[in-house]
Scaffold this motif. Sequence first.
Motif: not given
Length: 412
Positions: A8, A31-32, A38
Amino acid sequence: MRVVVVGSGGREHALAHTFRRQGHEVVVTPGNAGIEGSTTAGPEDLVGAADLFVIGPEAPLVDGLADRLRAAGALVFGPGADGARLEGSKAWMKELLAEAGVPTARHATFRAGEEAAALAYLATMAPPFVIKTDGLAAGKGVVVTDDRAEAEQAVADYLSGAAFGAAGTTCVIEEGLTGPELSVFAICDGTRAVLCGSAQDHKRVGDGDTGPNTGGMGTYSPVPTLPPGLEDDILRTAIQPTVDALAARGIDYRGFLFCGLMLTPAGPKVLEYNVRFGDPEAEVVLPRIESDLAAVLAQAAGGHLDTGVVLTDRAAVCVVLASEHYPASPRTGDPIAGLDDAHRLDDVVVFAAGVAPGPDGTLLTAGGRVLAVVGLGDTVPAARATAYDAVGRITWPGMHHRTDIAAAVGAP
Ligand code: AMP
Ligand code: GLY
């Protein structure tokens, strides 16, 4: 290929960006908010839908995620829990290096109850004193000090559990080395390693290498001051012997190997291995890769690497933008301004690390290291000028960064 990147942070964004630039489809879990693709689906849920998994951070590797995904039938680039011990246990890593004949600092390992022996060993050392906790400590497990009393206190705190609790009572005391540091990266397929670039990190929070240690405040690659052939020497004398020693123990190490070295007056010595790419080293090395990285990693994951990695001669400089009070107690939730303006510049890419979604498609700070701003250029000074141009366009309350990343590299 359909590639799933696990992690992330900025490193995972850089991995995803590279695969996508080279024509692959990418999903990042979790992810972010700043990383396209993501998903909230967990890695195990994505096994049927991925041609290749690439695991970014050390914690899931140490925890055996690569083993679980392989058991489910996935092609995975990232070592199993056995190989991840290289980063998960400094005592084990030092033992393996000794076995492999790899140059490293003289050291001894002590466990709870061995304080007297540890202090006696420390008494044989000259400053700087170096004391490391055995296990993962998110970059906080190393004390380097010229003050003998502080070193003795660190030994007592580690062994008693006062520093890291009952799980962290084993420590390594080692000889203090001096010289510039270098991070060299390799891709391994279980028996063979190939080089994958190198970079210089800036670990202290403040300009001029002042203030506390951080996860990394900025990087550059290539490192123009390296003597020719040094990376090949490191591959031959440190990295390949390490892979051989792992294989001799029955460990099929398929993943990135991050060799952290100090270039001492007596030659390069290994400080540490990490079982992943560096962060923010990935942000400057990966944009320089011209080979099809997903194809190379898929070969390595399958145990039959038969190609090297080609990097452009162009340079990359990364400046990390951190939130107020990082690294002690970063404030989060501040709105980030100026990102679009920075993105419009040529030769700039901004990787998102500690961010969360804000109103109307904006981003909020959500961690200590928030963004990794990367400039590319024909030389390190040119890349540095581009990176700082982009940095000057981004702001939020309390944002701070170093102003001297790559400043030591003069114009060629
Ligand atoms: P490590 O997590 O082992 O890489 O240590 C973190 C940082 O501590 C390194 O990047 C070095 O700056 C410093 N360090 C580690 N080991 C030594 C050593 N033997 N001598 C001097 N500095 C060290
Ligand atoms: N930047 C140092 C690391 O990733 O460990």
